[in-house]
Design a protein around this motif. Structure first.
Motif, PDB file in Angstrom:
ATOM      1  N   ASP A 162       0.458   8.443  -1.894  1.00 62.90           N
ATOM      2  CA  ASP A 162      -0.200   9.008  -0.470  1.00 62.90           C
ATOM      3  C   ASP A 162       0.623   9.462   0.345  1.00 62.90           C
ATOM      4  O   ASP A 162       1.747   8.846   0.965  1.00 62.90           O
ATOM      5  N   ILE A 189       3.746   7.219   7.448  1.00 59.75           N
ATOM      6  CA  ILE A 189       3.869   6.134   7.977  1.00 59.75           C
ATOM      7  C   ILE A 189       4.901   5.004   7.907  1.00 59.75           C
ATOM      8  O   ILE A 189       5.553   4.549   8.882  1.00 59.75           O
ATOM      9  N   GLN A 190       5.277   4.932   6.294  1.00 64.21           N
ATOM     10  CA  GLN A 190       6.475   4.057   6.267  1.00 64.21           C
ATOM     11  C   GLN A 190       7.689   4.726   6.801  1.00 64.21           C
ATOM     12  O   GLN A 190       8.640   4.027   7.047  1.00 64.21           O
ATOM     13  N   ALA A 214       7.739   2.253  -1.637  1.00 60.11           N
ATOM     14  CA  ALA A 214       6.503   2.564  -0.657  1.00 60.11           C
ATOM     15  C   ALA A 214       5.513   3.586  -1.331  1.00 60.11           C
ATOM     16  O   ALA A 214       4.329   3.307  -1.390  1.00 60.11           O
ATOM     17  N   PHE A 215       6.057   4.643  -1.337  1.00 60.21           N
ATOM     18  CA  PHE A 215       5.400   5.889  -1.751  1.00 60.21           C
ATOM     19  C   PHE A 215       4.822   5.661  -3.123  1.00 60.21           C
ATOM     20  O   PHE A 215       3.800   6.205  -3.277  1.00 60.21           O
ATOM     21  N   SER A 218       2.120   3.473  -3.188  1.00 61.94           N
ATOM     22  CA  SER A 218       0.844   3.759  -2.746  1.00 61.94           C
ATOM     23  C   SER A 218       0.115   4.846  -3.445  1.00 61.94           C
ATOM     24  O   SER A 218      -1.015   5.395  -3.032  1.00 61.94           O
ATOM     25  N   GLN A 276       0.169  10.568   3.629  1.00 62.91           N
ATOM     26  CA  GLN A 276       0.053   9.848   4.770  1.00 62.91           C
ATOM     27  C   GLN A 276       0.741   8.559   4.842  1.00 62.91           C
ATOM     28  O   GLN A 276       1.518   8.125   5.916  1.00 62.91           O
ATOM     29  N   GLU A 277       0.797   7.518   3.993  1.00 59.12           N
ATOM     30  CA  GLU A 277       1.580   6.231   4.048  1.00 59.12           C
ATOM     31  C   GLU A 277       2.878   6.777   3.736  1.00 59.12           C
ATOM     32  O   GLU A 277       3.635   5.713   4.373  1.00 59.12           O
ATOM     33  N   ARG A 298       8.517   3.506   9.928  1.00 61.99           N
ATOM     34  CA  ARG A 298       8.816   2.280  10.240  1.00 61.99           C
ATOM     35  C   ARG A 298      10.418   1.746   9.761  1.00 61.99           C
ATOM     36  O   ARG A 298      10.920   0.794  10.153  1.00 61.99           O
TER      37      ARG A 298
END
Length: 82
Positions: A64, A70-71, A57-58, A61, A66-67, A74
């Motif tokens: 990012d 967030i991930q 996910a990083f 992105s 911040q992302e 989750r």
């Protein structure tokens, strides 16, 4: 892209920053260190899937931060701590 065991000469800190920003290995390392910090421990064999998800996910992105956070929140490992 810079990977483990490779050689990437650079002439300035800006050049080094560019090399690291483009490196899959550097992003994966950053995600792993963020995971360790957030969890307050080293990852275990049970954490590999979540850590792989986080790294992917990083990477997707574009790095990012911040992302990344967030991930991380989750992940089952984060929300269901023992």
């Amino acid at each position: 892209a810079l990977e483990t065991g490779t050689h990437a000469p650079f002439g300035s800190l800006r050049d080094l920053g560019t090399i690291l920003a483009d490196s899959h290995a550097a992003k994966a390392c950053f995600a792993k260190q963020t995971y360790r910090f957030a969890m307050g421990r080293l990852e275990t064999a049970e954490d590999v899937c979540g850590l792989d998800e986080l790294s992917a996910a990083f990477e997707q992105s574009g790095g990012d931060i911040q992302e990344l956070w967030i991930q991380l929140t989750r992940l089952d490992e984060f929300t269901r701590r023992k």
